[in-house]
Design a protein around this motif. Structure first.
Motif, PDB file in Angstrom:
ATOM      1  N   LEU A  18      15.808 -12.935  24.078  1.00 43.78           N
ATOM      2  CA  LEU A  18      15.547 -11.517  23.728  1.00 43.78           C
ATOM      3  C   LEU A  18      14.378 -11.577  22.502  1.00 43.78           C
ATOM      4  CD1 LEU A  18      16.341  -8.494  24.310  1.00 43.78           C
ATOM      5  CD2 LEU A  18      18.193  -8.918  22.706  1.00 43.78           C
ATOM      6  N   LYS A  19      14.589 -12.191  21.239  1.00 42.59           N
ATOM      7  CA  LYS A  19      13.922 -12.142  20.211  1.00 42.59           C
ATOM      8  C   LYS A  19      12.634 -12.601  20.300  1.00 42.59           C
ATOM      9  CE  LYS A  19      14.322 -13.665  15.611  1.00 42.59           C
ATOM     10  NZ  LYS A  19      15.318 -14.183  14.449  1.00 42.59           N
ATOM     11  N   SER A  20      12.511 -13.862  20.847  1.00 41.92           N
ATOM     12  CA  SER A  20      11.167 -14.529  20.737  1.00 41.92           C
ATOM     13  C   SER A  20      10.561 -14.794  22.023  1.00 41.92           C
ATOM     14  CB  SER A  20      11.435 -15.691  20.254  1.00 41.92           C
ATOM     15  OG  SER A  20      12.445 -16.750  20.931  1.00 41.92           O
ATOM     16  N   ALA A  21      10.927 -14.277  23.283  1.00 41.49           N
ATOM     17  CA  ALA A  21      10.309 -14.517  24.439  1.00 41.49           C
ATOM     18  C   ALA A  21       8.938 -13.878  24.559  1.00 41.49           C
ATOM     19  CB  ALA A  21      11.218 -14.175  25.780  1.00 41.49           C
ATOM     20  N   ARG A  22       7.806 -14.530  25.062  1.00 38.48           N
ATOM     21  CA  ARG A  22       6.572 -13.935  25.191  1.00 38.48           C
ATOM     22  C   ARG A  22       6.404 -12.911  26.089  1.00 38.48           C
ATOM     23  NH1 ARG A  22       2.354 -19.174  24.292  1.00 38.48           N
ATOM     24  NH2 ARG A  22       3.271 -19.745  22.251  1.00 38.48           N
ATOM     25  N   HIS A  23       6.943 -13.102  27.303  1.00 31.57           N
ATOM     26  CA  HIS A  23       6.779 -12.194  28.490  1.00 31.57           C
ATOM     27  C   HIS A  23       7.934 -11.038  28.598  1.00 31.57           C
ATOM     28  CE1 HIS A  23       3.907 -15.008  29.884  1.00 31.57           C
ATOM     29  NE2 HIS A  23       4.665 -16.126  29.972  1.00 31.57           N
ATOM     30  N   THR A  24       7.539 -10.088  28.885  1.00 30.78           N
ATOM     31  CA  THR A  24       8.522  -8.856  28.815  1.00 30.78           C
ATOM     32  C   THR A  24       9.637  -8.981  30.023  1.00 30.78           C
ATOM     33  OG1 THR A  24       7.038  -7.234  28.142  1.00 30.78           O
ATOM     34  CG2 THR A  24       8.908  -6.438  29.273  1.00 30.78           C
ATOM     35  N   ASP A  25       9.321  -9.503  30.977  1.00 31.14           N
ATOM     36  CA  ASP A  25      10.580  -9.746  31.933  1.00 31.14           C
ATOM     37  C   ASP A  25      11.429 -10.661  31.679  1.00 31.14           C
ATOM     38  OD1 ASP A  25       9.120  -8.337  33.784  1.00 31.14           O
ATOM     39  OD2 ASP A  25       8.774  -9.941  35.149  1.00 31.14           O
ATOM     40  N   GLU A  26      11.241 -11.837  30.704  1.00 29.81           N
ATOM     41  CA  GLU A  26      11.997 -12.694  30.066  1.00 29.81           C
ATOM     42  C   GLU A  26      13.387 -11.823  29.161  1.00 29.81           C
ATOM     43  OE1 GLU A  26       9.960 -15.881  28.730  1.00 29.81           O
ATOM     44  OE2 GLU A  26       9.400 -16.785  30.488  1.00 29.81           O
ATOM     45  N   ARG A  27      12.405 -10.952  28.474  1.00 32.30           N
ATOM     46  CA  ARG A  27      13.010 -10.334  27.362  1.00 32.30           C
ATOM     47  C   ARG A  27      14.076  -9.385  28.187  1.00 32.30           C
ATOM     48  NH1 ARG A  27       9.908  -7.992  22.769  1.00 32.30           N
ATOM     49  NH2 ARG A  27       8.587  -7.241  24.381  1.00 32.30           N
ATOM     50  N   VAL A  28      13.665  -8.767  29.345  1.00 32.26           N
ATOM     51  CA  VAL A  28      14.489  -8.131  30.040  1.00 32.26           C
ATOM     52  C   VAL A  28      15.935  -8.536  30.696  1.00 32.26           C
ATOM     53  CG1 VAL A  28      14.793  -6.383  32.331  1.00 32.26           C
ATOM     54  CG2 VAL A  28      12.675  -6.045  30.531  1.00 32.26           C
ATOM     55  N   PHE A  29      15.674  -9.766  31.223  1.00 26.54           N
ATOM     56  CA  PHE A  29      16.782 -10.618  31.663  1.00 26.54           C
ATOM     57  C   PHE A  29      17.817 -10.630  30.728  1.00 26.54           C
ATOM     58  CE2 PHE A  29      13.344 -12.243  34.669  1.00 26.54           C
ATOM     59  CZ  PHE A  29      13.437 -11.193  35.566  1.00 26.54           C
ATOM     60  N   ALA A  30      17.300 -11.103  29.330  1.00 28.93           N
ATOM     61  CA  ALA A  30      18.160 -11.559  28.337  1.00 28.93           C
ATOM     62  C   ALA A  30      18.866 -10.042  27.718  1.00 28.93           C
ATOM     63  CB  ALA A  30      17.400 -12.001  27.272  1.00 28.93           C
ATOM     64  N   MET A  31      18.259  -9.068  28.028  1.00 29.78           N
ATOM     65  CA  MET A  31      18.741  -7.770  27.839  1.00 29.78           C
ATOM     66  C   MET A  31      19.862  -7.475  28.824  1.00 29.78           C
ATOM     67  SD  MET A  31      17.116  -3.895  27.323  1.00 29.78           S
ATOM     68  CE  MET A  31      16.770  -4.095  29.421  1.00 29.78           C
ATOM     69  N   LEU A  32      19.524  -7.475  30.195  1.00 35.09           N
ATOM     70  CA  LEU A  32      20.692  -7.175  31.117  1.00 35.09           C
ATOM     71  C   LEU A  32      21.994  -8.344  31.055  1.00 35.09           C
ATOM     72  CD1 LEU A  32      21.147  -5.766  33.928  1.00 35.09           C
ATOM     73  CD2 LEU A  32      20.013  -7.463  34.980  1.00 35.09           C
ATOM     74  N   LYS A  74      16.228  -4.539  17.464  1.00 38.17           N
ATOM     75  CA  LYS A  74      14.558  -4.317  17.104  1.00 38.17           C
ATOM     76  C   LYS A  74      14.197  -4.542  18.594  1.00 38.17           C
ATOM     77  CE  LYS A  74      10.789  -6.571  14.817  1.00 38.17           C
ATOM     78  NZ  LYS A  74      10.230  -7.351  13.504  1.00 38.17           N
ATOM     79  N   THR A  75      14.409  -5.353  19.424  1.00 36.92           N
ATOM     80  CA  THR A  75      13.749  -5.621  20.744  1.00 36.92           C
ATOM     81  C   THR A  75      14.072  -4.502  21.578  1.00 36.92           C
ATOM     82  OG1 THR A  75      13.732  -8.058  20.506  1.00 36.92           O
ATOM     83  CG2 THR A  75      13.337  -7.239  22.673  1.00 36.92           C
ATOM     84  N   LEU A  76      15.461  -4.180  21.545  1.00 35.18           N
ATOM     85  CA  LEU A  76      15.930  -2.853  22.517  1.00 35.18           C
ATOM     86  C   LEU A  76      14.866  -1.740  22.102  1.00 35.18           C
ATOM     87  CD1 LEU A  76      19.858  -2.900  22.360  1.00 35.18           C
ATOM     88  CD2 LEU A  76      18.158  -3.831  24.198  1.00 35.18           C
ATOM     89  N   ARG A  77      14.574  -1.476  20.905  1.00 32.92           N
ATOM     90  CA  ARG A  77      13.667   0.015  20.470  1.00 32.92           C
ATOM     91  C   ARG A  77      12.271  -0.362  21.173  1.00 32.92           C
ATOM     92  NH1 ARG A  77      12.357   1.195  15.858  1.00 32.92           N
ATOM     93  NH2 ARG A  77      12.466   3.401  16.318  1.00 32.92           N
ATOM     94  N   GLU A  78      11.858  -1.614  21.319  1.00 28.84           N
ATOM     95  CA  GLU A  78      10.640  -1.998  22.041  1.00 28.84           C
ATOM     96  C   GLU A  78      10.570  -1.776  23.491  1.00 28.84           C
ATOM     97  OE1 GLU A  78       9.741  -5.931  20.891  1.00 28.84           O
ATOM     98  OE2 GLU A  78       9.348  -5.521  18.610  1.00 28.84           O
TER      99      GLU A  78
END
Length: 673
Positions: A310-324, A348-352
């Motif tokens: 969630l903090k450091s992935a480059r791709h948005t999809d990967e951060r979304v999967f971590a969020m889920l 910080k990432t959730l706000r983005e």
């Protein structure tokens, strides 16, 4: 005769393929790629019913390569192929041919309709040999789950153990095949046989735009419609997902999560991606399954890795999967506690992500409710302070993209560029002869408007970091509180009322009986905060006037002006003194009802609002920060000493606050870290 020649013969003569065609698959794949059509496929399908075992297996090899070249042909094969002869061949062919038949069956069940998949699986289960199909674990698992999924099964245990062993082995190719097999078990496929697990996880994360784009890219736009057939398919797919997820997740008390966690450490991008999607899918499914303690085991294995992604992935999809995944961990008190240990990184990432995912916004609210206050979620610190004394007081400021524009008391307009911890001037212009009191940006972002005490409004073309004055309008009045639209400008003159100036017509005076202190315009309505504490709404199209708040007579000989007005999400915020119990009052713009107040004890001189926060500038050098949703105080920034904060600006993302005050300083504060 090689396979390619056999294929041509079968098409030409419409008869069985010779047994020798199994000897050269390489040439067959070349010709298959160029000759796939329904007629060709049907000719080969007919060979599956041959009396000769060699001809059946040859046809299996060609059809398998056909599906690999063009996944759409599996629909024709699934509809017209007789599988019983193929299954009978299984017991008498070599190990290599057995593996190819199983691979053919495994590829064949990757259909876009769940009902078709289960029909084929039942044919395979009822007419095939269970011992033989155990050679391919994913297919075995699907066959075994056609019975009651919660009953113990030696085949199921063997299949899942084999998948876990492959995930943990030292051969990346085998690891990838195992991870992709788990993805395929989710049971949703495109028309070409590709897994739709990624698309449906984005849907569950409420990334609806991205989900629809992926579905259309896979030519699955028809699946987005709410037809009766689609609803039935969705019901069947959901039931299958629960069955397969229960079997995978509950095996050996979540042992599969440990294997997937190892896969997430891989530097192989394909393996990492497959393990990430598989892990996210299984964790998401735990919310729909009986809680047997497996969620806790999954959290121990994966939470820290999901935080890192969630903090450091480059791709948005990967951060979304971590969020889920993290959201599903937060269903338990223990999971909520573990996530809040990393709250600053998470927030910080959730706000983005909140701009594109409702789920991110909901998680922010949930994390805020989990704290005694929201202070832990928001850390404000000064990034840089710049001396602007050479051009006098800063009277107006606006943030546009990566540029900051400031208007000064000597008539100068300065252009600043801000990035990271730097704020430096890149240009300045002095075409006004007196103080620049207000700045505004056009809706298109291509024009900057400046209002001045020299009674002129200038229109500037924004070109990168440069400004070019393209129009000058003589207002005959000093300009304060400038507001612009495509066709008109509104401002407060030195005397009473509000001046309405059409760009190509004569000006007129509105609200002439009030001394207006602050202005804001939203959707053709102009809101005026006045010296006598009154607030009016003016319809610019009709010129009609309505009263939001009536004016008060002087309180103990002193007036309480409305120094600031803002409109956000259908609510009108007015800033004044705390004489009536709150320095900020909140009104509904639809019916003018008072719906809330902010109990600040300051005299509010300026105000800006982001999606979550309200910033109040005072006359004593303090900026207070309040939660927009809860109307509770989060903190305060000390900007100066006994000096009023007369103007502030936020960037478009609400992450950078710029504060100007009469101490000739410009301060830039980071709202996130």
């Amino acid at each position: 005769m090689d396979m390619a020649e056999a294929l041509l013969m079968a098409i030409k003569r419409e008869k069985m393929i010779s047994f020798k065609c199994v000897e050269d698959h390489k040439n067959a794949s070349l010709i298959v790629s160029s000759m796939i059509s329904e007629r060709v496929i049907e000719s080969v399908i007919a060979s599956l019913e041959s009396e000769l075992v060699e001809e059946r297996t040859a046809a299996v090899g060609i059809l398998l390569r056909g599906m690999e070249e063009d996944g759409h042909c599996r629909n024709v094969i699934a509809e017209k192929a007789m599988l019983v002869p193929v299954l009978e061949s299984f017991l008498v062919v070599s190990d290599v041919e057995q593996f190819e038949i199983v691979q053919f069956l495994y590829e064949l069940v990757k259909l876009s309709r769940r009902s078709c998949i289960e029909r084929l699986l039942r044919i395979i289960k009822d007419d095939g040999s269970s011992g033989a199909v155990a050679h391919y674990w994913g297919l075995l698992l699907q066959l075994d789950l056609l019975v009651e999924p919660r009953k113990m099964s030696i085949y199921r245990e063997e299949a899942i153990d084999a998948l876990i062993s492959c995930l943990k082995c030292d051969f990346p190719r085998i690891q990838l095949l195992a991870a992709e097999t788990i993805l395929a078990l989710q049971g949703r496929f495109s028309a070409s046989g590709r897994s739709l697990a990624r698309a449906f996880l984005l849907k569950h994360a409420r990334m609806n735009k991205r989900y629809r784009a992926l579905m259309r890219a896979e030519q699955m736009g028809n699946a987005l419609e709410d037809s009766e057939d689609n609803l039935e398919e969705e019901k069947a797919a959901n039931e299958w997902e629960r069955k397969i997820a229960y079997s995978l997740a509950s095996h050996e008390f979540g042992l599969l999560f440990e294997a997937l966690a190892e896969g997430l450490k891989s530097r192989d991008l394909e393996l990492f991606s497959a393990c990430l999607i598989s892990a996210t899918w299984l964790i998401h499914m735990l919310s729909f399954l009986p809680d047997t303690g497996v969620r806790g085991a999954a959290r121990v294995c994966l939470l820290r890795q999901f935080i890192s992604i969630l903090k450091s992935a480059r791709h948005t999809d990967e951060r979304v999967f971590a969020m889920l995944a993290l959201r599903n961990f937060m269903h338990d008190p223990e999971g909520m506690h573990d996530v809040t240990l990393h709250i600053k990184d998470v927030v910080k990432t959730l706000r983005e992500l909140k701009k594109s995912s409702v789920l991110a916004y909901d998680m922010l609210k949930l994390l805020s409710d989990g704290q005694e206050s929201s202070v832990d979620m928001w850390s404000h610190k000064e990034l840089v302070q710049v001396d602007c004394a050479t051009n006098g007081e800063v009277l107006s400021i606006i943030y546009h993209k990566h540029l900051i524009f400031s208007g000064h008391s000597d008539g100068t307009i300065k252009v600043w560029e801000g990035s990271d911890r730097l704020l430096h001037p890149v240009n300045e212009f002095r075409e006004h002869s007196k103080a620049v009191t207000s700045l505004a940006i056009s809706n298109s972002g291509e024009r900057l408007y400046s209002g001045s005490l020299d009674k002129f409004i200038r229109v500037w073309a924004i070109r990168d970091r440069d400004l070019h004055c393209v129009e000058v309008h003589d207002t005959k009045e000093q300009v304060h509180n400038l507001i612009v639209s495509n066709t008109i400008a509104c401002f407060t003159p030195q005397g009473a009322g509000v001046k309405l100036l059409p760009w190509n017509g004569n000006s007129k005076l509105l609200n002439p009986n009030k001394h207006v202190r602050s202005l804001v315009q939203v959707q053709g309505k102009l809101y005026c905060g006045c010296n006598d504490s009154s607030i009016q709404e003016i319809d610019l199209a009709s010129g009609t006037l309505a009263t939001v708040q009536s004016g008060n007579k002087r309180l103990l000989g002193k007036a309480s002006p409305i120094y600031a007005v803002q409109v956000h999400d259908g609510l009108l915020y007015s800033g004044s003194t705390s004489a009536d119990g709150g320095a900020v009052k909140i009104w509904s713009t639809s019916n003018y009802n008072l719906v809330g107040s902010i109990p600040s004890m300051m005299e509010v001189r300026s105000m800006v609002i982001s999606a979550e926060l309200i910033y109040l500038g005072s006359k004593v050098g303090v900026v207070e920060i309040w939660s927009k949703e809860k109307l509770t105080k989060i903190g305060a920034l000390q900007i100066g000493t006994n000096s009023r904060v007369q103007c502030m600006a936020l960037d478009a993302d609400g992450e950078i606050l710029v504060v100007e005050h009469p101490m000739e300083k410009s301060r830039l504060g980071d709202l996130l870290e």
